[in-house]
Design a protein around this motif. Structure first.
Motif, PDB file in Angstrom:
ATOM      1  N   LYS A 208       0.838  -1.209   0.000  1.00  0.00           N
ATOM      2  CA  LYS A 208       0.000   0.000   0.000  1.00  0.00           C
ATOM      3  C   LYS A 208       0.867   1.251   0.000  1.00  0.00           C
ATOM      4  O   LYS A 208       0.572   2.243  -0.682  1.00  0.00           O
ATOM      5  CB  LYS A 208      -0.930   0.001   1.211  1.00  0.00           C
ATOM      6  CG  LYS A 208      -2.129  -0.923   1.062  1.00  0.00           C
ATOM      7  CD  LYS A 208      -3.075  -0.797   2.247  1.00  0.00           C
ATOM      8  CE  LYS A 208      -4.349  -1.614   2.025  1.00  0.00           C
ATOM      9  NZ  LYS A 208      -5.293  -1.492   3.161  1.00  0.00           N
ATOM     10  N   GLY A 209       1.965   1.209   0.781  1.00  0.00           N
ATOM     11  CA  GLY A 209       2.874   2.347   0.828  1.00  0.00           C
ATOM     12  C   GLY A 209       3.551   2.580  -0.519  1.00  0.00           C
ATOM     13  O   GLY A 209       3.684   3.730  -0.977  1.00  0.00           O
ATOM     14  N   ILE A 210       3.965   1.482  -1.184  1.00  0.00           N
ATOM     15  CA  ILE A 210       4.586   1.592  -2.509  1.00  0.00           C
ATOM     16  C   ILE A 210       3.588   2.164  -3.505  1.00  0.00           C
ATOM     17  O   ILE A 210       3.927   3.056  -4.310  1.00  0.00           O
ATOM     18  CB  ILE A 210       5.096   0.209  -2.981  1.00  0.00           C
ATOM     19  CG1 ILE A 210       6.260  -0.253  -2.100  1.00  0.00           C
ATOM     20  CG2 ILE A 210       5.508   0.260  -4.451  1.00  0.00           C
ATOM     21  CD1 ILE A 210       6.667  -1.695  -2.333  1.00  0.00           C
ATOM     22  N   ARG A 211       2.363   1.667  -3.459  1.00  0.00           N
ATOM     23  CA  ARG A 211       1.313   2.137  -4.385  1.00  0.00           C
ATOM     24  C   ARG A 211       1.099   3.642  -4.223  1.00  0.00           C
ATOM     25  O   ARG A 211       0.996   4.393  -5.206  1.00  0.00           O
ATOM     26  CB  ARG A 211       0.021   1.375  -4.129  1.00  0.00           C
ATOM     27  CG  ARG A 211      -1.136   1.757  -5.052  1.00  0.00           C
ATOM     28  CD  ARG A 211      -2.361   0.894  -4.758  1.00  0.00           C
ATOM     29  NE  ARG A 211      -3.418   1.173  -5.719  1.00  0.00           N
ATOM     30  CZ  ARG A 211      -4.325   2.138  -5.597  1.00  0.00           C
ATOM     31  NH1 ARG A 211      -4.278   2.951  -4.524  1.00  0.00           N
ATOM     32  NH2 ARG A 211      -5.254   2.325  -6.516  1.00  0.00           N
ATOM     33  N   LYS A 212       1.046   4.094  -2.967  1.00  0.00           N
ATOM     34  CA  LYS A 212       0.824   5.512  -2.687  1.00  0.00           C
ATOM     35  C   LYS A 212       1.970   6.358  -3.263  1.00  0.00           C
ATOM     36  O   LYS A 212       1.737   7.394  -3.879  1.00  0.00           O
ATOM     37  CB  LYS A 212       0.704   5.719  -1.174  1.00  0.00           C
ATOM     38  CG  LYS A 212       0.420   7.153  -0.744  1.00  0.00           C
ATOM     39  CD  LYS A 212       0.164   7.188   0.770  1.00  0.00           C
ATOM     40  CE  LYS A 212      -0.175   8.605   1.231  1.00  0.00           C
ATOM     41  NZ  LYS A 212       0.947   9.543   1.110  1.00  0.00           N
ATOM     42  N   GLY A 217       4.007   9.957  -7.897  1.00  0.00           N
ATOM     43  CA  GLY A 217       5.033  10.300  -8.867  1.00  0.00           C
ATOM     44  C   GLY A 217       6.289   9.455  -8.863  1.00  0.00           C
ATOM     45  O   GLY A 217       7.158   9.630  -9.718  1.00  0.00           O
ATOM     46  N   ALA A 218       6.417   8.529  -7.923  1.00  0.00           N
ATOM     47  CA  ALA A 218       7.608   7.674  -7.885  1.00  0.00           C
ATOM     48  C   ALA A 218       7.595   6.694  -9.063  1.00  0.00           C
ATOM     49  O   ALA A 218       6.543   6.394  -9.632  1.00  0.00           O
ATOM     50  CB  ALA A 218       7.678   6.915  -6.561  1.00  0.00           C
ATOM     51  N   SER A 219       8.759   6.183  -9.424  1.00  0.00           N
ATOM     52  CA  SER A 219       8.889   5.241 -10.545  1.00  0.00           C
ATOM     53  C   SER A 219       8.511   3.829 -10.105  1.00  0.00           C
ATOM     54  O   SER A 219       9.104   3.289  -9.152  1.00  0.00           O
ATOM     55  CB  SER A 219      10.332   5.236 -11.057  1.00  0.00           C
ATOM     56  OG  SER A 219      10.593   4.109 -11.846  1.00  0.00           O
ATOM     57  N   PHE A 220       7.541   3.247 -10.787  1.00  0.00           N
ATOM     58  CA  PHE A 220       7.145   1.864 -10.475  1.00  0.00           C
ATOM     59  C   PHE A 220       8.322   0.928 -10.728  1.00  0.00           C
ATOM     60  O   PHE A 220       8.581  -0.001  -9.954  1.00  0.00           O
ATOM     61  CB  PHE A 220       5.933   1.461 -11.322  1.00  0.00           C
ATOM     62  CG  PHE A 220       5.238   0.223 -10.823  1.00  0.00           C
ATOM     63  CD1 PHE A 220       4.136   0.314  -9.985  1.00  0.00           C
ATOM     64  CD2 PHE A 220       5.679  -1.039 -11.186  1.00  0.00           C
ATOM     65  CE1 PHE A 220       3.483  -0.827  -9.513  1.00  0.00           C
ATOM     66  CE2 PHE A 220       5.045  -2.184 -10.720  1.00  0.00           C
ATOM     67  CZ  PHE A 220       3.946  -2.072  -9.886  1.00  0.00           C
ATOM     68  N   TYR A 221       9.040   1.174 -11.841  1.00  0.00           N
ATOM     69  CA  TYR A 221      10.194   0.334 -12.198  1.00  0.00           C
ATOM     70  C   TYR A 221      11.200   0.298 -11.044  1.00  0.00           C
ATOM     71  O   TYR A 221      11.677  -0.769 -10.647  1.00  0.00           O
ATOM     72  CB  TYR A 221      10.844   0.884 -13.470  1.00  0.00           C
ATOM     73  CG  TYR A 221      11.934   0.015 -14.052  1.00  0.00           C
ATOM     74  CD1 TYR A 221      11.722  -0.718 -15.207  1.00  0.00           C
ATOM     75  CD2 TYR A 221      13.200  -0.056 -13.446  1.00  0.00           C
ATOM     76  CE1 TYR A 221      12.725  -1.517 -15.755  1.00  0.00           C
ATOM     77  CE2 TYR A 221      14.199  -0.850 -13.974  1.00  0.00           C
ATOM     78  CZ  TYR A 221      13.963  -1.573 -15.122  1.00  0.00           C
ATOM     79  OH  TYR A 221      14.954  -2.362 -15.650  1.00  0.00           O
ATOM     80  N   SER A 222      11.519   1.476 -10.506  1.00  0.00           N
ATOM     81  CA  SER A 222      12.488   1.545  -9.415  1.00  0.00           C
ATOM     82  C   SER A 222      11.980   0.812  -8.185  1.00  0.00           C
ATOM     83  O   SER A 222      12.754   0.137  -7.483  1.00  0.00           O
ATOM     84  CB  SER A 222      12.786   2.999  -9.054  1.00  0.00           C
ATOM     85  OG  SER A 222      13.366   3.669 -10.150  1.00  0.00           O
ATOM     86  N   ILE A 276       0.939  -6.091  -6.209  1.00  0.00           N
ATOM     87  CA  ILE A 276       0.212  -5.003  -6.859  1.00  0.00           C
ATOM     88  C   ILE A 276       0.598  -5.029  -8.330  1.00  0.00           C
ATOM     89  O   ILE A 276       1.716  -5.440  -8.691  1.00  0.00           O
ATOM     90  CB  ILE A 276       0.501  -3.603  -6.262  1.00  0.00           C
ATOM     91  CG1 ILE A 276       2.000  -3.299  -6.241  1.00  0.00           C
ATOM     92  CG2 ILE A 276      -0.130  -3.447  -4.893  1.00  0.00           C
ATOM     93  CD1 ILE A 276       2.329  -1.856  -5.834  1.00  0.00           C
ATOM     94  N   ILE A 277      -0.336  -4.611  -9.193  1.00  0.00           N
ATOM     95  CA  ILE A 277      -0.125  -4.626 -10.640  1.00  0.00           C
ATOM     96  C   ILE A 277      -0.341  -3.225 -11.190  1.00  0.00           C
ATOM     97  O   ILE A 277      -1.295  -2.539 -10.817  1.00  0.00           O
ATOM     98  CB  ILE A 277      -1.122  -5.589 -11.331  1.00  0.00           C
ATOM     99  CG1 ILE A 277      -0.798  -7.044 -10.997  1.00  0.00           C
ATOM    100  CG2 ILE A 277      -1.112  -5.388 -12.853  1.00  0.00           C
ATOM    101  CD1 ILE A 277      -1.820  -8.025 -11.537  1.00  0.00           C
ATOM    102  N   HIS A 291       4.520  -5.747 -12.133  1.00  0.00           N
ATOM    103  CA  HIS A 291       3.970  -6.087 -10.816  1.00  0.00           C
ATOM    104  C   HIS A 291       5.087  -6.160  -9.782  1.00  0.00           C
ATOM    105  O   HIS A 291       6.269  -6.296 -10.112  1.00  0.00           O
ATOM    106  CB  HIS A 291       3.203  -7.420 -10.871  1.00  0.00           C
ATOM    107  CG  HIS A 291       4.058  -8.627 -10.609  1.00  0.00           C
ATOM    108  ND1 HIS A 291       3.819  -9.490  -9.570  1.00  0.00           N
ATOM    109  CD2 HIS A 291       5.162  -9.093 -11.238  1.00  0.00           C
ATOM    110  CE1 HIS A 291       4.728 -10.450  -9.582  1.00  0.00           C
ATOM    111  NE2 HIS A 291       5.557 -10.241 -10.576  1.00  0.00           N
ATOM    112  N   ILE A 292       4.677  -6.048  -8.541  1.00  0.00           N
ATOM    113  CA  ILE A 292       5.582  -6.211  -7.409  1.00  0.00           C
ATOM    114  C   ILE A 292       5.012  -7.314  -6.521  1.00  0.00           C
ATOM    115  O   ILE A 292       3.815  -7.313  -6.203  1.00  0.00           O
ATOM    116  CB  ILE A 292       5.724  -4.901  -6.596  1.00  0.00           C
ATOM    117  CG1 ILE A 292       6.366  -3.815  -7.458  1.00  0.00           C
ATOM    118  CG2 ILE A 292       6.551  -5.129  -5.333  1.00  0.00           C
ATOM    119  CD1 ILE A 292       6.382  -2.440  -6.806  1.00  0.00           C
TER     120      ILE A 292
END
Length: 457
Positions: A208-212, A217-222, A276-277, A291-292
């Motif tokens: 949930k924290g990563i999704r937020k 604006g953070a990079s999903f890839y990173s 998460i996707i 996904h992570i």
């Protein structure tokens, strides 16, 4: 063995592409300078004299003793490969450039790792530069993929009936009936450590924290690179391209196909953990996503409890309070074997019997000292994806080395009969296509004793 014997090189099923993983020792061999030239033509394909040299290199790199393999034999094999590839194009078999490039990049990376640099690879094959080598290698791989798929198409159309299997076995002379090695039937009970609700919630909260952060604006890839537990996709930033037929677990596909482009799912659970996707593109029935995966932590206490639980189960079996089969059905956490009383299936034969000499070494070491009916001590084992668990094993049955028996070895005999019929189908196909295809053989090779009728005599 009897009818299944063929000459060394004929009807060898190539892998999907040419294996050019040459060893350092092969690269160290001195090159022979010779004038290259066309020695054969099959349809739209040519065979060069250098192709024969390349075949020798490949065989040596794979550990094959080549001293008794003649140039005529290798030339015959080259002609066969060209005929498969030529006919594959006539039959509209498609090999995409992307498929070839992906495989080529993997193979070149492996070669460079072995010999140290791309320059050494390029120099060995006497190419001008890397671009020239890649062009050469691309053609080689594409032709071999076409060859492989054409071979597969021929043999996939071959089916065999029980009557044919019976007749095949009856026709084997008594002194040529094959011997099958000693076999065992193995069963196991698996107890996995229980993941606490707190650890599950920790995984959900992390996602949930990563999704937020990504939504801000953070990079999903990173975030994938820094956090995912899916080691298979970490190098691509969690990227997958899927359709509804892709063999992913149902829960993953359901979430993926419920999202719009650019949307990020809430955390959800599968048997692998929590995900998460992010859907990047939707192309008709195909989705490109990242996904992570976060796996809840397994505590030391949970592992200790799993060991204690399986020790109790083992004690009840040893005391005769419950059979191994019933204990597996009641308590095993391995869904693939649970309902079968813990009996393992051999993935190569889809039988319950394992030939000892062909058994996975890890499993062999765990059962080699067990007697029939004896229960092993608990083993701490690990799945491919890294999850640890405890198991106990038993041997239900042991068969000594024996001559093939039609009743008890039917599936193995069926496989031999099918292979025999496939070889005959390939021979028949080869005879027919040789007559239909333009073929030219250089005069220096017209004295070869070919297995197939390449000279159309």
């Amino acid at each position: 063995m009897m009818r299944l014997k063929t000459r060394n090189l004929k009807f060898i099923n190539k892998p999907l592409a040419l294996l050019l993983l040459v060893t350092t020792s092969v690269f160290a061999q001195p090159k022979k300078q010779k004038v290259d030239g066309v020695i054969g033509v099959v349809g739209d394909y040519v065979v060069l004299d250098s192709d024969i040299d390349l075949e020798y290199i490949q065989l040596k790199a794979q550990g094959v003793d080549t001293k008794n393999i003649t140039r005529c034999e290798l030339f015959g094999k080259q002609l066969e490969d060209k005929l498969y590839a030529h006919q594959a194009i006539q039959d509209s078999i498609i090999v995409t450039d992307q498929e070839v490039n992906d495989y080529m990049n993997q193979q070149i990376d492996a070669m460079v790792e072995q010999v140290g640099s791309i320059e050494k690879v390029v120099n060995y094959y006497n190419k001008k530069d890397e671009e020239d080598f890649r062009s050469f290698f691309f053609d080689v791989i594409k032709m071999n993929k076409l060859t492989s798929q054409m071979q597969k198409k021929i043999v996939d159309e071959v089916e065999i009936t029980p009557e044919e299997v019976r007749n095949f076995f009856k026709e084997i002379p008594q002194d040529e009936i094959p011997m099958f090695g000693a076999e065992v039937e193995v069963a196991q009970i698996v107890i996995k450590p229980k993941i606490s609700e707190q650890e599950k919630q920790n995984a959900i909260n992390k996602l949930k924290g990563i999704r937020k952060e990504v939504l801000e604006g953070a990079s999903f890839y990173s975030k994938v690179v820094l956090n995912t537990d899916d080691k298979a996709s970490i190098g691509t930033g969690g990227f997958y391209k899927i359709t509804r037929k892709t063999p992913f677990v149902k829960e993953f596909k359901e979430v993926a196909f419920s999202l719009a482009e650019g949307e990020i799912s809430e955390p959800f659970e599968t048997e692998f953990g929590y995900h998460i996707i992010l859907v990047e593109k939707i192309k008709g029935q195909e989705i490109e996503l990242r996904h992570i995966l976060i796996k809840p932590k397994v505590t030391d206490e949970a592992l200790k409890q799993a060991k204690a639980d399986i020790e109790i189960i083992r004690e009840k079996i040893v005391k005769g309070e419950i059979s191994f089969e019933d204990a597996a059905k009641a308590s095993s956490d391995e869904k693939e074997t649970k309902n079968n009383g813990g009996v393992l299936f051999n993935p190569q034969t889809m039988e319950t019997k394992f030939e000892l000499t062909k058994m996975d070494p890890a499993l062999y070491n765990q059962i080699v000292d067990l007697k029939v009916g004896e229960v092993s001590l608990p083993y701490l084992d690990q799945e491919e994806r890294g999850d640890k668990y405890y198991k106990i094993l038993t041997i239900n049955n042991k068969l000594p080395e024996h001559k093939a028996d039609y009743a008890s070895d039917y599936l193995k005999i069926k496989e031999l009969a099918l292979r025999d019929k496939q070889i005959k189908a390939i021979s028949k196909w080869m005879e027919e296509k040789i007559q239909e295809t333009y073929i030219k053989i250089d005069k220096d090779y017209q004295e070869c004793d070919f297995t197939s009728n390449w000279l159309k005599k």
